[in-house]
Design a protein around this motif. Sequence first.
Motif, PDB file in Angstrom:
ATOM      1  N   HIS A 129       2.539  24.296 -27.664  1.00  0.00           N
ATOM      2  CA  HIS A 129       3.294  24.342 -26.413  1.00  0.00           C
ATOM      3  C   HIS A 129       3.993  23.018 -26.142  1.00  0.00           C
ATOM      4  N   LYS A 132       7.022  22.709 -28.361  1.00  0.00           N
ATOM      5  CA  LYS A 132       8.118  23.586 -27.972  1.00  0.00           C
ATOM      6  C   LYS A 132       9.029  22.941 -26.927  1.00  0.00           C
ATOM      7  N   LEU A 133       8.515  21.946 -26.215  1.00  0.00           N
ATOM      8  CA  LEU A 133       9.353  21.296 -25.207  1.00  0.00           C
ATOM      9  C   LEU A 133      10.518  20.545 -25.849  1.00  0.00           C
ATOM     10  N   LEU A 135      11.663  21.061 -28.703  1.00  0.00           N
ATOM     11  CA  LEU A 135      12.452  22.094 -29.373  1.00  0.00           C
ATOM     12  C   LEU A 135      13.403  22.763 -28.379  1.00  0.00           C
ATOM     13  N   ALA A 136      12.885  23.024 -27.188  1.00  0.00           N
ATOM     14  CA  ALA A 136      13.724  23.621 -26.145  1.00  0.00           C
ATOM     15  C   ALA A 136      14.842  22.663 -25.764  1.00  0.00           C
ATOM     16  N   THR A 137      14.494  21.378 -25.645  1.00  0.00           N
ATOM     17  CA  THR A 137      15.512  20.376 -25.303  1.00  0.00           C
ATOM     18  C   THR A 137      16.595  20.354 -26.374  1.00  0.00           C
ATOM     19  N   THR A 139      17.438  22.696 -28.475  1.00  0.00           N
ATOM     20  CA  THR A 139      18.242  23.916 -28.428  1.00  0.00           C
ATOM     21  C   THR A 139      19.319  23.808 -27.349  1.00  0.00           C
ATOM     22  N   LEU A 140      18.908  23.304 -26.179  1.00  0.00           N
ATOM     23  CA  LEU A 140      19.862  23.147 -25.087  1.00  0.00           C
ATOM     24  C   LEU A 140      20.933  22.114 -25.433  1.00  0.00           C
ATOM     25  N   MET A 141      20.498  21.027 -26.084  1.00  0.00           N
ATOM     26  CA  MET A 141      21.456  19.976 -26.452  1.00  0.00           C
ATOM     27  C   MET A 141      22.514  20.513 -27.403  1.00  0.00           C
ATOM     28  N   HIS A 143      23.442  23.542 -27.679  1.00  0.00           N
ATOM     29  CA  HIS A 143      24.311  24.464 -26.946  1.00  0.00           C
ATOM     30  C   HIS A 143      25.307  23.704 -26.070  1.00  0.00           C
ATOM     31  N   ASN A 144      24.819  22.647 -25.434  1.00  0.00           N
ATOM     32  CA  ASN A 144      25.679  21.899 -24.520  1.00  0.00           C
ATOM     33  C   ASN A 144      26.740  21.062 -25.241  1.00  0.00           C
ATOM     34  N   LYS A 154      21.415  24.943 -35.324  1.00  0.00           N
ATOM     35  CA  LYS A 154      20.765  26.041 -34.597  1.00  0.00           C
ATOM     36  C   LYS A 154      19.830  26.811 -35.524  1.00  0.00           C
ATOM     37  N   ASP A 161      11.066  26.944 -35.056  1.00  0.00           N
ATOM     38  CA  ASP A 161      10.385  27.770 -34.060  1.00  0.00           C
ATOM     39  C   ASP A 161       9.565  28.869 -34.738  1.00  0.00           C
ATOM     40  N   GLU A 165       5.555  29.477 -34.493  1.00  0.00           N
ATOM     41  CA  GLU A 165       4.978  30.744 -34.057  1.00  0.00           C
ATOM     42  C   GLU A 165       3.939  31.234 -35.070  1.00  0.00           C
TER      43      GLU A 165
ATOM     44  N   ASP B  10       9.348  18.141 -17.480  1.00  0.00           N
ATOM     45  CA  ASP B  10       9.868  17.450 -18.659  1.00  0.00           C
ATOM     46  C   ASP B  10      11.318  17.037 -18.351  1.00  0.00           C
ATOM     47  N   ILE B  13      14.337  18.113 -20.738  1.00  0.00           N
ATOM     48  CA  ILE B  13      14.732  19.522 -20.613  1.00  0.00           C
ATOM     49  C   ILE B  13      15.494  19.733 -19.314  1.00  0.00           C
ATOM     50  N   GLU B  16      19.088  18.569 -19.634  1.00  0.00           N
ATOM     51  CA  GLU B  16      19.929  19.454 -20.446  1.00  0.00           C
ATOM     52  C   GLU B  16      20.187  20.777 -19.735  1.00  0.00           C
ATOM     53  N   GLU B  19      22.837  20.358 -17.225  1.00  0.00           N
ATOM     54  CA  GLU B  19      24.152  20.328 -17.842  1.00  0.00           C
ATOM     55  C   GLU B  19      24.617  21.735 -18.189  1.00  0.00           C
ATOM     56  N   SER B  80       6.394  27.484 -21.962  1.00  0.00           N
ATOM     57  CA  SER B  80       6.199  27.486 -23.413  1.00  0.00           C
ATOM     58  C   SER B  80       4.971  28.316 -23.769  1.00  0.00           C
ATOM     59  N   PRO B 102      11.197  27.849 -26.816  1.00  0.00           N
ATOM     60  CA  PRO B 102      12.603  27.516 -26.597  1.00  0.00           C
ATOM     61  C   PRO B 102      13.419  28.795 -26.438  1.00  0.00           C
ATOM     62  N   PRO B 105      19.965  29.703 -24.801  1.00  0.00           N
ATOM     63  CA  PRO B 105      20.607  29.351 -23.533  1.00  0.00           C
ATOM     64  C   PRO B 105      21.480  30.476 -22.977  1.00  0.00           C
TER      65      PRO B 105
END
Lengths: 338, 220
Positions: A129, A132-133, A135-137, A139-141, A143-144, A154, A161, A165, B10, B13, B16, B19, B80, B102, B105
């Motif tokens: 868990h 994954k944080l 990883l989430a960041t 993914t968003l980066m 995308h942004n 990607k 991921d 899992e 966090d 996160i 982002e 944004e 998560s 994750p 988006p």
Amino acid sequence: MKLKEYLKTKWLLILLFHLMILLLILLQLALKAPIELIIASSFIIFCFSFIFFLYDYLPKHFFYQTFLSQLEKLDQKYLVTETIKTPNFYEGKILVDALYEINKSMLERIQTSESNMLDFKEYIELWIHEVKLPLATLTLMVHNNKSHYDNKVKEQLKRLDNYLEQVLYYVRSENAEVDYLIKNCSLKKIISNVALKNKDSLLEQKIELIVSDIDHFILTDSKWLEFILNQIIDNSMKYKKKENAYIKIASKEDEDNIYLIIYDNGIGISKADLPRVFEKSFTGKNGRSGTKSTGMGLYIVKKLCRKLGHKIEIKSEEGKCTVVTLTFAKDRYYDVLK
Amino acid sequence: MQKILIIEDDQSIAKELKELLDTSGYESIILEEVSNVLEKILHTDANLILLDINLPEMNGELLLKEFRKHSNLPVIMVTSRNSETDEVLSMSYGADDYITKPYNPTILLLRIANLLKRASEKGENYKYKDLTISPEKGLLSNGTSEILLTKNEMIIFSYLLLHPNRIVTRDELMTTLWNNNEYINDNALTVNISRLRAKLKEIGHEEAIETRKNQGYILL
């Protein structure tokens, strides 16, 4: 405890006993004792000896007989100490006490290692868990800042991921306690989630996804099933045909079961490898050539299926297709409750 | 403009996420201090809350339970923790949606849009200029004539309609279609859009959908 075996272990004693009687008779004959005395004394010695023998043999016989038959009957052999009474002869007492001690120390060992396992499992879950944080960041980066990163990033994030899992579900599948939740789930929704998760890879690799007739409801843990399907789709993508690749998903039902069929026209699995695909760390011909494989995916899938009570079957024709069939039992009781 | 409150401990996160939301036509606020959250979110003027389950001081699920006693604001749980139990628990405490990190988006944006739509419109027919749209029937009408759209065309048109005055990427349209169990490929999307254009032309809106090269489409 068999009499014959018992007597065998006592052969020296029996020999000495006979020797003793023989010596006594000879001694009495030498001293010219009356014949009646010789017979009477021999008889007394013999009778008492027999009683001594029975006194020694019978309790042992009964004790070991029950002991062995209990052991035979028990599924968990170590529980035998709980089922027997402490005998009244000395060796038996020693045995039972020793068994008890051995059991106790073994149980302590097991308990320690179980609690270590549990600690480790909890740590792994927590760690996943945590991981994954970022990883989430990421993914968003990605995308942004689409102009900076392309789809390859990607794709790699998705792989990461996927592997995470796998670890998570491996840990979940290895542990005895239940951490899944069976409820009535829409197959359509589950397929949709899996499809969305793999959308980019499927489009990127130009694999057609053909989904039909999946308006069924099944009893399962949707998260676990999503993981299972994800692994299957992932394999289909890994071992796809170069041209016109497609994956067909459909479901059907009969009296007792609902079947989910995932068909791909990929490179297939060779006859020799097919029976072994669910084995731990088995990679096979496909796994060794080309795409890297850990050999864990299907092993975990099988374990999860067993826990959930679903049946999984793989059929394949090398160079032509692979068909995975998942079978979900219908629960009449559930229908009655509704 | 719709406001979205981000409750996330966090920081990277949260940044982002802000944004992402800001560039997608929302106004987003990050709840800076994660202490005494309940007090703060009860007085927020946001239209939707993105709530993380793992908060340092209070469990997000319990926070939600408390919050639901006072407010019906749409809440999406973001976490998560990928387990059925957590999801069921969150939903039973009154979450409107549940997404695991994750996340994709585009899907997050889709869910947000759906929730906000549900909260504001409640099943009204949409309008585009003189056209009345009934998504369930797949019908466009301008009073005198009617035209029938296929399911895919309707999904695309509705999505464009929901996101006016900004470029909608092909990826967004694709995600929306896949989210509606229409697993089409790139070519099919192009075909669907040209068919939709042709139908709109028939009913008098030739220039409705404009292509922005390498970016996507915009509904004028």
